[in-house]
Design a protein around this motif. Structure first.
Motif, mmCIF file in Angstrom:
data_model
loop_
_atom_site.group_PDB
_atom_site.id
_atom_site.type_symbol
_atom_site.label_atom_id
_atom_site.label_comp_id
_atom_site.label_asym_id
_atom_site.label_seq_id
_atom_site.Cartn_x
_atom_site.Cartn_y
_atom_site.Cartn_z
ATOM 1 N N PHE A 26 -6.291 16.182 1.367
ATOM 2 C CA PHE A 26 -6.377 17.585 1.755
ATOM 3 C C PHE A 26 -4.986 18.050 2.149
ATOM 4 C CE2 PHE A 26 -7.207 15.293 5.682
ATOM 5 C CZ PHE A 26 -6.463 15.976 6.627
ATOM 6 N N ASP A 27 -4.754 19.343 2.010
ATOM 7 C CA ASP A 27 -3.469 19.932 2.369
ATOM 8 C C ASP A 27 -3.416 20.192 3.861
ATOM 9 O OD1 ASP A 27 -2.771 19.953 -0.301
ATOM 10 O OD2 ASP A 27 -3.225 22.074 -0.590
ATOM 11 N N ASP A 28 -2.321 19.789 4.475
ATOM 12 C CA ASP A 28 -2.083 20.056 5.893
ATOM 13 C C ASP A 28 -1.023 21.148 5.970
ATOM 14 O OD1 ASP A 28 -1.894 19.970 8.649
ATOM 15 O OD2 ASP A 28 -0.705 18.131 8.689
ATOM 16 N N HIS A 29 -1.417 22.313 6.456
ATOM 17 C CA HIS A 29 -0.517 23.458 6.564
ATOM 18 C C HIS A 29 -0.135 23.685 8.021
ATOM 19 C CE1 HIS A 29 -0.929 24.950 2.419
ATOM 20 N NE2 HIS A 29 -2.157 24.457 2.497
ATOM 21 N N SER A 30 1.106 24.067 8.235
ATOM 22 C CA SER A 30 1.562 24.385 9.583
ATOM 23 C C SER A 30 0.998 25.729 10.013
ATOM 24 C CB SER A 30 3.091 24.446 9.636
ATOM 25 O OG SER A 30 3.500 24.873 10.918
ATOM 26 N N PRO A 31 0.433 25.792 11.212
ATOM 27 C CA PRO A 31 -0.048 27.078 11.708
ATOM 28 C C PRO A 31 1.099 28.017 12.081
ATOM 29 C CG PRO A 31 -0.358 25.402 13.371
ATOM 30 C CD PRO A 31 0.140 24.704 12.140
ATOM 31 N N ILE A 32 2.298 27.480 12.134
ATOM 32 C CA ILE A 32 3.456 28.301 12.493
ATOM 33 C C ILE A 32 3.765 29.306 11.390
ATOM 34 C CG2 ILE A 32 5.945 28.267 12.975
ATOM 35 C CD1 ILE A 32 5.432 25.448 14.232
ATOM 36 N N ASP A 33 3.843 28.815 10.145
ATOM 37 C CA ASP A 33 4.209 29.703 9.040
ATOM 38 C C ASP A 33 3.353 29.500 7.792
ATOM 39 O OD1 ASP A 33 5.103 27.263 8.139
ATOM 40 O OD2 ASP A 33 7.229 27.813 8.090
ATOM 41 N N GLY A 34 2.343 28.644 7.888
ATOM 42 C CA GLY A 34 1.467 28.403 6.747
ATOM 43 C C GLY A 34 2.033 27.466 5.701
ATOM 44 N N ALA A 35 3.234 26.954 5.919
ATOM 45 C CA ALA A 35 3.877 26.076 4.937
ATOM 46 C C ALA A 35 3.101 24.764 4.798
ATOM 47 C CB ALA A 35 5.321 25.781 5.354
ATOM 48 N N THR A 94 5.147 21.028 14.459
ATOM 49 C CA THR A 94 4.977 21.592 13.127
ATOM 50 C C THR A 94 3.517 21.532 12.706
ATOM 51 O OG1 THR A 94 7.216 20.893 12.550
ATOM 52 C CG2 THR A 94 5.740 21.429 10.730
ATOM 53 N N ASP A 95 2.833 20.451 13.057
ATOM 54 C CA ASP A 95 1.452 20.258 12.628
ATOM 55 C C ASP A 95 0.455 21.098 13.413
ATOM 56 O OD1 ASP A 95 -0.583 18.908 11.042
ATOM 57 O OD2 ASP A 95 -1.098 17.846 12.881
ATOM 58 N N LEU A 100 7.461 23.410 21.131
ATOM 59 C CA LEU A 100 8.229 22.166 21.073
ATOM 60 C C LEU A 100 8.485 21.636 22.479
ATOM 61 C CD1 LEU A 100 9.750 20.002 19.505
ATOM 62 C CD2 LEU A 100 11.743 21.526 19.505
ATOM 63 N N ARG A 101 8.840 22.510 23.403
ATOM 64 C CA ARG A 101 9.132 22.032 24.760
ATOM 65 C C ARG A 101 7.907 21.393 25.410
ATOM 66 N NH1 ARG A 101 9.815 27.794 26.074
ATOM 67 N NH2 ARG A 101 7.887 28.469 27.065
ATOM 68 N N SER A 102 6.712 21.850 25.032
ATOM 69 C CA SER A 102 5.491 21.242 25.551
ATOM 70 C C SER A 102 5.368 19.799 25.081
ATOM 71 C CB SER A 102 4.269 22.050 25.107
ATOM 72 O OG SER A 102 3.080 21.399 25.473
#
Length: 139
Positions: A26-35, A94-95, A100-102
């Motif tokens: 399955f494709d794993d897309h980043s919720p940040i930008d959909g990439a 990214t995932d 990031l700081r968290s």
């Protein structure tokens, strides 16, 4: 294999000490930008059965491993998390889209802490149950 911010990530399963692919992914897309981040192995009953069998086969040796050695191994995992903290934080951010700081200040250090916590308690087997932040722990 995928690359996330220069970090190589393997999307296959880890079963019985080796990478195992699945017939589908399955494709794993980043919720940040959909990439598209990676193609991840979609486990089937075959991989689930293999994982359960591998765990059952590994259990006798793990159960026979002295507590001090188990604690050493768990501390080594924590050391590995701390050594790769930045890489792990970047991939997780990214995932899942969290800050990031968290991941740098909380999530990944907590992962290492959890391994150390249980490693240290391994050496105190036989201790009475105890509470940690409202949760009862059985060792």
């Amino acid at each position: 294999m995928a690359t996330v911010a220069g970090i190589t990530v393997n999307g296959d399963h880890w079963i019985g000490g080796e990478r195992v692919s699945s017939p589908t992914t399955f494709d794993d897309h980043s919720p940040i930008d959909g990439a598209l981040i990676a193609q991840i192995a979609r486990g089937t009953a075959t991989e689930a059965d293999a994982a359960v069998t591998a765990a059952a086969n590994a259990f006798p040796a793990w159960a026979a491993t002295p507590r001090a050695e188990r604690a050493r191994l768990l501390h080594a995992i924590a050391d590995g998390v701390e050594a790769r903290l930045n890489d792990l934080a970047i991939v997780e951010t990214t995932d899942n889209g969290a800050l990031l700081r968290s991941h740098l200040r909380g999530v990944m250090p907590r992962v290492a802490h959890n391994f150390r916590f249980f490693a240290d308690w391994l050496l105190k087997l036989g201790h009475e149950d105890f509470d940690t932040r409202g949760h009862t722990n059985h060792v």
